[in-house]
Write a protein that holds these residues in place. Structure first.
Motif, PDB file in Angstrom:
ATOM      1  N   GLY A   1       0.816  -1.213   0.000  1.00 49.02           N
ATOM      2  CA  GLY A   1       0.000   0.000   0.000  1.00 49.02           C
ATOM      3  C   GLY A   1       0.845   1.255   0.000  1.00 49.02           C
ATOM      4  N   GLN A   2       0.222   2.351  -0.388  1.00 47.88           N
ATOM      5  CA  GLN A   2       0.943   3.617  -0.473  1.00 47.88           C
ATOM      6  C   GLN A   2       1.465   4.082   0.881  1.00 47.88           C
ATOM      7  OE1 GLN A   2      -1.881   6.153  -2.500  1.00 47.88           O
ATOM      8  NE2 GLN A   2      -1.019   5.616  -4.486  1.00 47.88           N
ATOM      9  N   ARG A   3       0.733   3.782   1.930  1.00 49.78           N
ATOM     10  CA  ARG A   3       1.184   4.196   3.266  1.00 49.78           C
ATOM     11  C   ARG A   3       2.513   3.525   3.614  1.00 49.78           C
ATOM     12  NH1 ARG A   3      -3.246   3.029   6.792  1.00 49.78           N
ATOM     13  NH2 ARG A   3      -2.285   1.027   7.220  1.00 49.78           N
ATOM     14  N   VAL A   4       2.659   2.259   3.241  1.00 57.48           N
ATOM     15  CA  VAL A   4       3.902   1.533   3.517  1.00 57.48           C
ATOM     16  C   VAL A   4       5.049   2.121   2.697  1.00 57.48           C
ATOM     17  CG1 VAL A   4       5.068  -0.698   3.336  1.00 57.48           C
ATOM     18  CG2 VAL A   4       2.717  -0.591   4.166  1.00 57.48           C
ATOM     19  N   GLN A   5       4.822   2.363   1.404  1.00 55.98           N
ATOM     20  CA  GLN A   5       5.873   2.940   0.567  1.00 55.98           C
ATOM     21  C   GLN A   5       6.286   4.309   1.107  1.00 55.98           C
ATOM     22  OE1 GLN A   5       4.937   3.829  -3.555  1.00 55.98           O
ATOM     23  NE2 GLN A   5       7.108   3.938  -4.084  1.00 55.98           N
ATOM     24  N   ARG A   6       5.302   5.125   1.444  1.00 62.68           N
ATOM     25  CA  ARG A   6       5.615   6.452   1.983  1.00 62.68           C
ATOM     26  C   ARG A   6       6.450   6.337   3.255  1.00 62.68           C
ATOM     27  NH1 ARG A   6       2.828  11.941   1.988  1.00 62.68           N
ATOM     28  NH2 ARG A   6       3.871  12.975   3.714  1.00 62.68           N
ATOM     29  N   GLN A   7       6.080   5.426   4.142  1.00 63.78           N
ATOM     30  CA  GLN A   7       6.815   5.271   5.392  1.00 63.78           C
ATOM     31  C   GLN A   7       8.258   4.832   5.128  1.00 63.78           C
ATOM     32  OE1 GLN A   7       5.553   6.068   8.605  1.00 63.78           O
ATOM     33  NE2 GLN A   7       7.772   6.089   8.854  1.00 63.78           N
ATOM     34  N   LEU A   8       8.451   3.896   4.200  1.00 65.80           N
ATOM     35  CA  LEU A   8       9.804   3.459   3.849  1.00 65.80           C
ATOM     36  C   LEU A   8      10.645   4.636   3.347  1.00 65.80           C
ATOM     37  CD1 LEU A   8       8.965   0.102   2.023  1.00 65.80           C
ATOM     38  CD2 LEU A   8      10.224   0.330   4.177  1.00 65.80           C
ATOM     39  N   LEU A   9      10.044   5.460   2.506  1.00 60.22           N
ATOM     40  CA  LEU A   9      10.767   6.614   1.970  1.00 60.22           C
ATOM     41  C   LEU A   9      11.020   7.663   3.050  1.00 60.22           C
ATOM     42  CD1 LEU A   9       8.968   6.895  -1.480  1.00 60.22           C
ATOM     43  CD2 LEU A   9      11.337   6.179  -1.074  1.00 60.22           C
ATOM     44  N   GLU A  10      10.028   7.940   3.858  1.00 63.17           N
ATOM     45  CA  GLU A  10      10.216   8.915   4.938  1.00 63.17           C
ATOM     46  C   GLU A  10      11.282   8.452   5.919  1.00 63.17           C
ATOM     47  OE1 GLU A  10       6.222   9.465   6.431  1.00 63.17           O
ATOM     48  OE2 GLU A  10       6.003  11.317   5.286  1.00 63.17           O
ATOM     49  N   ASP A  11      11.339   7.152   6.182  1.00 60.57           N
ATOM     50  CA  ASP A  11      12.370   6.612   7.075  1.00 60.57           C
ATOM     51  C   ASP A  11      13.774   6.870   6.528  1.00 60.57           C
ATOM     52  OD1 ASP A  11      10.371   5.705   8.761  1.00 60.57           O
ATOM     53  OD2 ASP A  11      10.595   3.588   8.207  1.00 60.57           O
ATOM     54  N   GLU A  12      13.876   7.046   5.210  1.00 66.41           N
ATOM     55  CA  GLU A  12      15.163   7.335   4.574  1.00 66.41           C
ATOM     56  C   GLU A  12      15.390   8.838   4.400  1.00 66.41           C
ATOM     57  OE1 GLU A  12      15.147   5.159   0.893  1.00 66.41           O
ATOM     58  OE2 GLU A  12      15.396   3.238   1.906  1.00 66.41           O
TER      59      GLU A  12
END
Length: 121
Positions: free
Chosen positions: A76-87
């Protein structure tokens, strides 16, 4: 139409591995760096075939507008966003990455993206 053989997938995945944390790259740029200009849709298909055990940073590959992948990808988009924000990747709105800040390779990189590509073969 390109032949999506094993060589195609290997070249695409080699380029995906080059995208550093905190950066994003477009499907089209990955296609160009892999030697398949105009094969951005095929790169998208290649991303959909990646297995999590391969540890490829597929979440860093986005469309040219910098929007998140469809909801069926990455959990889901929330997971992708979180992965990117974590970086450390910043967003300009709920679904759009600040491409001016995080696009890789940077457009102003001396010599252009071809110098940053992982050597093939």
């Amino acid at each position: 139409m390109i032949e999506m053989d094993e060589a195609f997938f290997e070249r695409v995945y080699a380029q995906v591995r080059c995208v550093p944390a905190g950066s994003v790259c477009t499907y089209g740029t990955i296609a160009e760096l892999a030697g398949y200009p105009k094969a951005s849709r095929e790169v998208g298909l290649a991303m959909s075939r990646v297995q999590s055990a391969w540890n490829l940073p597929c979440h860093r590959i986005v469309n040219a507008k910098g929007t998140l992948a469809p909801t069926y990808a990455f959990g889901g988009q929330r997971v992708q966003r979180q992965l990117l924000e974590d970086e450390g990747v910043a967003f300009v709105d709920d679904e759009t990455i600040d491409m001016a800040r995080h696009r890789w390779p940077p457009c102003d990189e001396p010599g252009g993206p071809e110098q940053l590509a992982l050597p093939l073969g």
